[in-house]
Enzyme design. Structure first.
Site, short mmCIF file in Angstrom:
data_model
loop_
_atom_site.label_atom_id
_atom_site.label_comp_id
_atom_site.label_asym_id
_atom_site.label_seq_id
_atom_site.Cartn_x
_atom_site.Cartn_y
_atom_site.Cartn_z
N GLN A 98 -15.06 36.38 38.14
CA GLN A 98 -14.87 36.13 36.87
C GLN A 98 -15.35 36.57 35.68
OE1 GLN A 98 -12.49 31.91 36.85
NE2 GLN A 98 -14.23 31.74 38.41
N ASN A 99 -16.80 36.94 36.16
CA ASN A 99 -18.04 37.28 35.14
C ASN A 99 -17.63 38.66 34.68
OD1 ASN A 99 -18.70 34.72 35.91
ND2 ASN A 99 -20.41 35.50 37.23
N ASP A 101 -20.42 39.99 33.13
CA ASP A 101 -21.72 40.50 32.94
C ASP A 101 -22.48 41.68 33.67
OD1 ASP A 101 -22.26 39.36 35.45
OD2 ASP A 101 -23.14 37.32 34.61
N HIS A 116 -11.76 39.23 34.71
CA HIS A 116 -11.57 39.24 33.48
C HIS A 116 -12.41 40.27 32.48
CE1 HIS A 116 -11.23 34.54 34.31
NE2 HIS A 116 -10.00 35.06 34.42
N CYS A 124 -8.69 49.32 22.63
CA CYS A 124 -7.90 49.32 21.55
C CYS A 124 -7.09 47.88 21.78
CB CYS A 124 -7.02 50.34 21.20
SG CYS A 124 -5.87 50.08 20.17
N THR A 186 -18.09 28.20 39.82
CA THR A 186 -16.82 28.24 39.15
C THR A 186 -16.28 26.84 38.84
OG1 THR A 186 -14.72 29.08 38.50
CG2 THR A 186 -15.29 28.85 40.82
N PRO A 212 -23.54 23.08 41.86
CA PRO A 212 -24.01 21.53 41.97
C PRO A 212 -23.30 20.61 41.17
CG PRO A 212 -24.98 23.07 40.13
CD PRO A 212 -24.14 23.91 41.22
N GLU A 213 -21.95 20.79 40.73
CA GLU A 213 -21.30 19.67 40.22
C GLU A 213 -19.81 19.80 41.01
OE1 GLU A 213 -21.98 17.80 37.33
OE2 GLU A 213 -23.91 18.79 37.22
C1 BJW Z 1 -23.39 26.40 39.14
C2 BJW Z 1 -24.93 26.56 38.63
C3 BJW Z 1 -25.59 27.32 39.64
C4 BJW Z 1 -23.91 25.94 37.07
N1 BJW Z 1 -25.06 27.63 40.85
N2 BJW Z 1 -23.22 26.83 40.12
C5 BJW Z 1 -1.66 26.68 34.73
C6 BJW Z 1 -1.38 27.86 35.40
C7 BJW Z 1 -1.74 29.22 34.98
C8 BJW Z 1 -2.10 29.28 33.80
C9 BJW Z 1 -2.13 28.62 32.86
C10 BJW Z 1 -2.19 27.07 33.26
N3 BJW Z 1 -2.51 26.39 32.17
C11 BJW Z 1 -3.03 27.14 31.34
C12 BJW Z 1 -3.05 28.45 31.60
C13 BJW Z 1 -3.51 29.51 30.96
C14 BJW Z 1 -4.81 29.69 31.00
C15 BJW Z 1 -5.76 28.77 31.83
O1 BJW Z 1 -5.91 28.92 32.81
N4 BJW Z 1 -6.07 27.65 30.94
C16 BJW Z 1 -6.98 26.58 31.53
C17 BJW Z 1 -8.04 26.28 30.52
C18 BJW Z 1 -6.19 25.43 31.94
N5 BJW Z 1 -5.02 31.03 31.50
C19 BJW Z 1 -4.90 32.14 30.98
O2 BJW Z 1 -4.57 32.46 29.76
C20 BJW Z 1 -5.07 33.45 31.58
N6 BJW Z 1 -3.99 34.50 31.69
C21 BJW Z 1 -2.83 33.85 32.15
O3 BJW Z 1 -2.67 32.86 32.85
O4 BJW Z 1 -1.84 34.86 32.02
C22 BJW Z 1 -0.51 34.70 32.16
C23 BJW Z 1 0.17 33.93 30.96
C24 BJW Z 1 0.04 34.87 29.96
C25 BJW Z 1 0.73 34.21 28.79
C26 BJW Z 1 0.96 32.92 28.46
C27 BJW Z 1 0.76 32.06 29.80
C28 BJW Z 1 0.45 32.39 30.96
C29 BJW Z 1 -6.38 34.29 31.05
C30 BJW Z 1 -7.56 33.44 31.35
C31 BJW Z 1 -8.66 34.20 30.59
C32 BJW Z 1 -9.96 33.52 30.86
N7 BJW Z 1 -11.04 34.14 29.94
C33 BJW Z 1 -12.20 33.60 29.74
C34 BJW Z 1 -13.15 34.60 28.76
C35 BJW Z 1 -13.43 36.06 29.48
C36 BJW Z 1 -14.08 37.07 28.39
C37 BJW Z 1 -15.30 36.64 27.95
O5 BJW Z 1 -16.17 36.21 28.97
O6 BJW Z 1 -15.73 36.29 26.85
O7 BJW Z 1 -12.89 33.83 31.10
S1 BJW Z 1 -12.46 32.01 29.57
C38 BJW Z 1 -13.87 31.52 30.47
O8 BJW Z 1 -13.33 30.76 31.61
C39 BJW Z 1 -14.20 33.00 31.24
C40 BJW Z 1 -14.45 32.65 32.60
O9 BJW Z 1 -14.41 33.82 33.67
C41 BJW Z 1 -13.45 31.63 33.00
C42 BJW Z 1 -13.88 30.58 34.02
O10 BJW Z 1 -15.07 29.87 33.67
P1 BJW Z 1 -16.22 29.67 34.95
O11 BJW Z 1 -16.63 30.94 35.44
O12 BJW Z 1 -15.63 28.92 35.96
O13 BJW Z 1 -17.30 28.98 34.25
P2 BJW Z 1 -17.48 27.46 33.75
O14 BJW Z 1 -18.60 27.41 32.43
O15 BJW Z 1 -16.17 26.73 33.22
O16 BJW Z 1 -18.21 26.62 35.12
C43 BJW Z 1 -19.38 26.96 35.43
C44 BJW Z 1 -19.58 26.52 36.93
O17 BJW Z 1 -20.74 26.78 37.56
C45 BJW Z 1 -19.72 24.75 36.63
O18 BJW Z 1 -18.87 24.32 37.58
C46 BJW Z 1 -21.01 24.50 36.88
O19 BJW Z 1 -21.23 23.30 37.41
C47 BJW Z 1 -21.41 25.63 37.75
N8 BJW Z 1 -22.90 25.83 37.92
N9 BJW Z 1 -25.02 26.37 37.45
C48 BJW Z 1 -23.74 27.23 41.07
N10 BJW Z 1 -27.02 27.51 39.30
ZN ZN Z 2 -4.88 52.35 20.18
#
Ligand code: BJW
Ligand code: ZN
Length: 242
Positions: A98-99, A101, A116, A124, A186, A212-213
């Protein structure tokens, strides 16, 4: 417990790994949520949306430029490198992240499914055409698409946007045919990525979580390792090689 996992891996042919922000945290990239969630000041739900870009594209670009700068200074950590080595133990290995980077690529992993997008690419906002060359964006004067005049934005997936269809469908196909699925660093709350481990387990895979969580996935997991991935994954490789 680690010994049991090693035995299972040795018998498995088909592995899928899903990573999130946690795997890059030991490189110095802040996670989105949780205790160390440094983006914290800027909630992704408020900045990673088209609505935010439409109403204040300057602030959104300032956020992305800041993150690009930060990410360009960091290096892969032992967790990223261990996932390169892990591929050697399977006939079929798929790394899904999902990263945005590029750290998996920098570590040497191949054929990564970037769910992502990638923070270094631009496109665009209207016609989605990719801007071929890497260009720096001045938030006060955002360049416009040469085809349709739309504002240039980072090629990442914001909330409410569809993921690339080919990439997400390959991620589901691979997850549903895996013998073993590793969820690494994640929070497992953002969909559709968060459905991958659940579907994989339902289709018969052994589910392993490294974080870790605890997360909503933890109760479902066959193995839960409560460690940072940069510590745990190299240990796993060491045991597999022994
Ligand atoms: C360690 C550690 C160490 C610490 N070792 N671990 C229900 C079903 C389906 C969809 C939805 C739904 N409800 C809502 C939705 C829509 C929404 C969604 O899921 N929202 C939720 C918040 C509920 N999803 C979307 O909108 C997606 N699109 C979609 O569904 O399209 C269909 C649709 C269209 C129109 C309308 C409705 C549906 C798109 C999601 C895009 C997410 N984008 C981001 C930003 C990317 C760009 C950027 O970077 O700027 O993606 S948001 C952000 O969250 C980023 C990440 O990839 C993503 C996930 O986060 P991640 O990677 O899990 O990070 P953290 O910080 O949350 O967690 C880190 C973890 O690491 C923690 O657990 C720590 O404990 C751990 N950790 N140190 C191992 N050393
Ligand atoms: Zn364009």
């Amino acid at each position: 417990m680690l010994e049991n996992l090693v035995e299972i891996i040795k018998k498995s042919k088909n592995c899928v790994v899903l990573t999130g922000a946690g795997i890059s945290s030991e490189s110095g990239v802040p996670t989105f949520r949780g205790k160390e969630g440094l983006w914290g000041k800027f909630r992704p739900e408020e900045l990673a949306t088209m609505e935010a870009f439409m109403s204040n594209s300057q602030v959104v670009w300032e956020w992305y430029n800041w993150r690009r700068e930060l990410m360009s200074k960091v290096k892969p950590n032992p967790g990223h490198y261990a996932l390169v080595e892990l591929a050697e133990f399977f006939d079929d290995y798929t790394l899904i992240t999902q990263n945005v980077d590029s750290l998996h690529k920098m570590a040497g992993s191949e054929d990564i499914l970037e769910l992502h997008g990638n923070i270094y690419r631009n496109k665009c906002m209207n016609c989605n055409k990719i801007v071929d060359e890497e260009i720096e964006i001045d938030p006060e004067s955002i360049p416009l698409c040469i085809y349709c005049g739309g504002k240039i934005r980072p090629d990442v997936v914001w909330f409410g946007e569809m993921l690339n269809e080919l990439i997400i469908s390959e991620a589901f196909t691979k997850s549903e045919t895996a013998d073993i699925f590793l969820s690494v660093g994640t929070s497992a709350i953002v969909h559709p990525a968060a459905s991958l481990p659940v579907n994989s387990k339902r289709s018969g895979a052994i589910l392993v979580e490294i974080n870790p969580e605890m997360t909503p996935l933890t109760d479902l997991a066959d193995f839960y390792f409560e460690y940072p991935s940069g510590e745990f994954l190299p240990k796993l490789i060491e045991k597999l090689k022994a």
